[in-house]
Design a protein around this motif. Structure first.
Motif, PDB file in Angstrom:
ATOM      1  N   VAL A 179      68.976  51.546  47.073  1.00  0.00           N
ATOM      2  CA  VAL A 179      69.524  50.921  46.137  1.00  0.00           C
ATOM      3  C   VAL A 179      70.556  51.715  45.064  1.00  0.00           C
ATOM      4  N   SER A 180      69.982  52.792  44.722  1.00  0.00           N
ATOM      5  CA  SER A 180      70.705  53.402  43.735  1.00  0.00           C
ATOM      6  C   SER A 180      72.056  54.114  44.216  1.00  0.00           C
ATOM      7  N   THR A 181      71.941  54.489  45.428  1.00  0.00           N
ATOM      8  CA  THR A 181      73.412  54.796  46.135  1.00  0.00           C
ATOM      9  C   THR A 181      74.395  53.669  46.289  1.00  0.00           C
ATOM     10  N   VAL A 182      73.993  52.308  46.452  1.00  0.00           N
ATOM     11  CA  VAL A 182      74.699  51.159  46.473  1.00  0.00           C
ATOM     12  C   VAL A 182      75.380  51.023  45.108  1.00  0.00           C
ATOM     13  N   GLN A 183      74.300  51.211  44.110  1.00  0.00           N
ATOM     14  CA  GLN A 183      74.783  50.993  42.435  1.00  0.00           C
ATOM     15  C   GLN A 183      75.851  52.087  42.345  1.00  0.00           C
ATOM     16  N   ASN A 184      75.681  53.213  42.748  1.00  0.00           N
ATOM     17  CA  ASN A 184      76.703  54.434  42.393  1.00  0.00           C
ATOM     18  C   ASN A 184      78.083  54.242  43.102  1.00  0.00           C
ATOM     19  N   HIS A 185      77.919  53.632  44.380  1.00  0.00           N
ATOM     20  CA  HIS A 185      79.081  53.446  45.086  1.00  0.00           C
ATOM     21  C   HIS A 185      79.795  52.062  44.301  1.00  0.00           C
TER      22      HIS A 185
END
Length: 213
Positions: A179-185
């Motif tokens: 989820v954190s990777t999604v938010q970073n993108h």
């Protein structure tokens, strides 16, 4: 627990939604009101996370209620649920910062629940006919603008999934990332476009044919 207030001048709609949403885990209807005036009186007694708001009501209409909510209760999320889809009304509500809009003609309880959860997860939620109106407004304001931003394939995938109303957790599961990777993108996309919300991201993607309705 997500606390909801329903504001609609039709008692049957309020009662129906209260019963339907009471069966949904994680949601709680803490009050309802038949007018804007009744809503603000209620907010003096109870707190909520999100307000489901009609537009055409006696006394204060939905636009006036939204404007005052943004001044007095800026942290409360606003989901419009209405038959109205006049382009000027939609434009006013979007500019005031609503978090979502569902048409009563097309929406159902499942979609309302999905909209509430999407909004509480940090997304905006607009059904297709309202998204089309927002796109028309955006294009009319930005005709002649040129495309000057490039996205990675992963960013394009996230833009498309966001446009389909998927939550961050659902996107993460679909793409097999955190989820954190999604938010970073999403943060990177916002930074590239100099924007700060999903609606503007989807508007840009539609205008430049990155995604299609």
């Amino acid at each position: 627990m997500v606390k909801i207030i329903i504001v609609d001048d039709h008692r049957l709609f309020r009662v129906t939604m209260r019963i339907a949403l009471s069966d949904c885990y994680g949601l709680s209807v803490v009050g309802d009101a038949d007018s804007g005036e009744a809503l603000f009186a209620l907010l003096n007694k109870v707190s909520c996370d999100i307000i489901m708001l009609d537009i055409a009501m006696p006394g204060m209409n939905g636009v006036e209620v939204t404007s005052l909510l943004r001044k007095l209760y800026p942290d409360i999320k606003i989901l419009i649920v209405s038959y109205e889809n006049d382009i000027e009304i939609v434009k006013s509500l979007v500019e005031l910062g609503i978090n979502g809009f569902i048409s009563k003609q097309a929406g159902d309880v499942d979609e309302i629940v999905h909209a509430v959860m999407s909004i509480m997860d940090g997304y905006e939620y607009f059904v297709e006919d309202i998204a089309t109106i927002i796109y028309q407004i955006y294009v009319s304001k930005n005709c002649g603008a040129t495309v000057s931003h490039e996205f990675t394939e992963r960013e394009k995938a996230i833009i498309e999934l966001c446009s389909n109303g998927l939550l961050a957790k659902e996107i993460a599961n679909k793409l097999n990332i955190s989820v954190s990777t999604v938010q970073n993108h999403k943060y990177n996309i916002f930074r590239k476009l100099n924007i700060n919300n999903t609606v503007e991201m989807v508007q840009y993607a539609l205008k430049n044919k990155i995604i299609r309705l």
